[in-house]
Design a protein around this motif. Structure first.
Motif, PDB file in Angstrom:
ATOM      1  N   GLN A 187      33.951  74.784  -0.272  1.00  0.00           N
ATOM      2  CA  GLN A 187      33.648  73.477   0.308  1.00  0.00           C
ATOM      3  C   GLN A 187      33.369  72.482  -0.807  1.00  0.00           C
ATOM      4  OE1 GLN A 187      30.639  73.643   3.344  1.00  0.00           O
ATOM      5  NE2 GLN A 187      30.924  71.516   3.970  1.00  0.00           N
ATOM      6  N   VAL A 188      33.853  71.264  -0.628  1.00  0.00           N
ATOM      7  CA  VAL A 188      33.641  70.188  -1.590  1.00  0.00           C
ATOM      8  C   VAL A 188      32.719  69.149  -0.964  1.00  0.00           C
ATOM      9  CG1 VAL A 188      34.755  68.218  -2.717  1.00  0.00           C
ATOM     10  CG2 VAL A 188      35.787  70.480  -2.864  1.00  0.00           C
ATOM     11  N   PHE A 189      31.783  68.642  -1.766  1.00  0.00           N
ATOM     12  CA  PHE A 189      30.841  67.621  -1.302  1.00  0.00           C
ATOM     13  C   PHE A 189      31.035  66.373  -2.160  1.00  0.00           C
ATOM     14  CE2 PHE A 189      29.044  71.828  -0.656  1.00  0.00           C
ATOM     15  CZ  PHE A 189      28.804  71.812   0.711  1.00  0.00           C
ATOM     16  N   ARG A 190      31.685  65.387  -1.605  1.00  0.00           N
ATOM     17  CA  ARG A 190      32.010  64.172  -2.343  1.00  0.00           C
ATOM     18  C   ARG A 190      30.910  63.123  -2.189  1.00  0.00           C
ATOM     19  NH1 ARG A 190      36.881  64.621  -4.502  1.00  0.00           N
ATOM     20  NH2 ARG A 190      38.385  66.066  -3.564  1.00  0.00           N
ATOM     21  N   TRP A 191      31.056  62.075  -2.957  1.00  0.00           N
ATOM     22  CA  TRP A 191      30.079  60.985  -2.970  1.00  0.00           C
ATOM     23  C   TRP A 191      29.888  60.414  -1.568  1.00  0.00           C
ATOM     24  CZ3 TRP A 191      31.353  55.376  -4.556  1.00  0.00           C
ATOM     25  CH2 TRP A 191      30.175  54.620  -4.639  1.00  0.00           C
ATOM     26  N   SER A 192      28.652  60.329  -1.132  1.00  0.00           N
ATOM     27  CA  SER A 192      28.346  59.796   0.195  1.00  0.00           C
ATOM     28  C   SER A 192      28.294  58.276   0.213  1.00  0.00           C
ATOM     29  CB  SER A 192      26.998  60.348   0.678  1.00  0.00           C
ATOM     30  OG  SER A 192      25.932  59.830  -0.123  1.00  0.00           O
ATOM     31  N   GLY A 193      28.076  57.656  -0.955  1.00  0.00           N
ATOM     32  CA  GLY A 193      27.912  56.209  -1.029  1.00  0.00           C
ATOM     33  C   GLY A 193      26.481  55.752  -0.827  1.00  0.00           C
ATOM     34  N   LYS A 194      25.571  56.699  -0.565  1.00  0.00           N
ATOM     35  CA  LYS A 194      24.179  56.313  -0.291  1.00  0.00           C
ATOM     36  C   LYS A 194      23.428  55.907  -1.548  1.00  0.00           C
ATOM     37  CE  LYS A 194      23.636  59.067   3.914  1.00  0.00           C
ATOM     38  NZ  LYS A 194      22.848  60.120   4.601  1.00  0.00           N
TER      39      LYS A 194
END
Length: 256
Positions: A187-194
């Motif tokens: 699984q990849v977790f990319r930038w949320s922008g938060k």
């Protein structure tokens, strides 16, 4: 605005266009994949092409359903290619990465890295367990890096960093940075922008992702202990089966 700040903003915008205009980087010809690599310096020219010369890409409003359908079509075309042709070339021996790791990671790497060979810049097996040595080996690197961690439970996880690791007085990196895990499934977790707390380097620790009171990935000075918790930067789940873990191997790769 300083030059560094301008570059960061351009990098963020570039990442957005890579995601939403993949055809700029993928051209089909004779059923072969032709990748046009773009480095950080040329991000501005790519964005100028999109914004200043609208004739090069007619913009239109599409629904989420239409966009997902297009992406599925692109993925189906790429899946038809020989998977062996899509594996990166490693210039050094990895103690951690196997073919199935490479296959999954390569498919999620930024396009601008995919035509390069992978060069091992740091390995605990070769260089010892020292975060200072890791930083020192990054001194002359000016490209993105891939961090690979294997813990004592044989779980493999890590991060792609848009910038080489270094000691810093503030956070650095761009929206290309992401966390990943093979524990238990890839699984990849990319930038949320938060927030933009991508990377922060200290002599006694390396931190990636923050917010909500925890780090997405944290390694200590001896590269012996680490931790991974959900954080606002990537909205990730813990990367290992244990939020606090003991490290078995660490590798850092760059692209040349």
């Amino acid at each position: 605005m300083t030059e560094a700040a301008l570059i960061r903003k351009v990098d963020h915008l570039y990442t957005f266009f890579v995601q939403w205009s993949p055809e700029i980087y993928y051209n089909k010809h004779d059923n072969e994949k032709n990748v046009i690599t773009v480095d950080t310096v040329t991000h501005v020219s790519v964005i100028d092409t999109l914004l200043i010369n609208p004739a090069s890409k007619p913009w239109q409003i599409v629904t989420v359903t239409q966009q997902k359908s297009r992406l599925r079509s692109v993925c189906s075309s790429l899946d038809s290619l020989d998977s062996q042709d899509l594996l990166p070339v490693l210039l050094d021996l990895s103690q951690v990465l196997k073919e199935h790791h490479l296959d999954k990671l390569f498919a999620h790497m930024p396009v601008r890295t995919q035509e390069y060979h992978w060069k091992l810049m740091y390995s605990t097996a070769e260089h010892g367990t020292s975060l200072k040595t890791l930083y020192r080996n990054m001194t002359d690197v000016d490209r993105p890096v891939l961090l690979v961690v294997k813990d004592m439970d044989n779980q493999v996880f890590g991060a792609f960093s848009s910038d080489p690791f270094k000691v810093s007085t503030c956070c650095y990196g761009t929206g290309e940075t992401f966390l990943y895990s093979f524990s238990p499934d890839f699984q990849v977790f990319r930038w949320s922008g938060k927030n933009s707390y991508f990377i922060r380097g200290f002599f006694d620790s390396l931190q990636m992702g923050a917010g909500g009171g925890h780090f997405g990935l944290w390694l200590d000075a001896d590269l012996h202990r680490g931790s991974s918790y959900s954080c606002n930067t990537f909205c990730n789940r813990p990367l290992s089966i244990h939020q606090d873990f003991i490290i078995q191997d660490v590798e850092v790769w760059t692209f040349i």
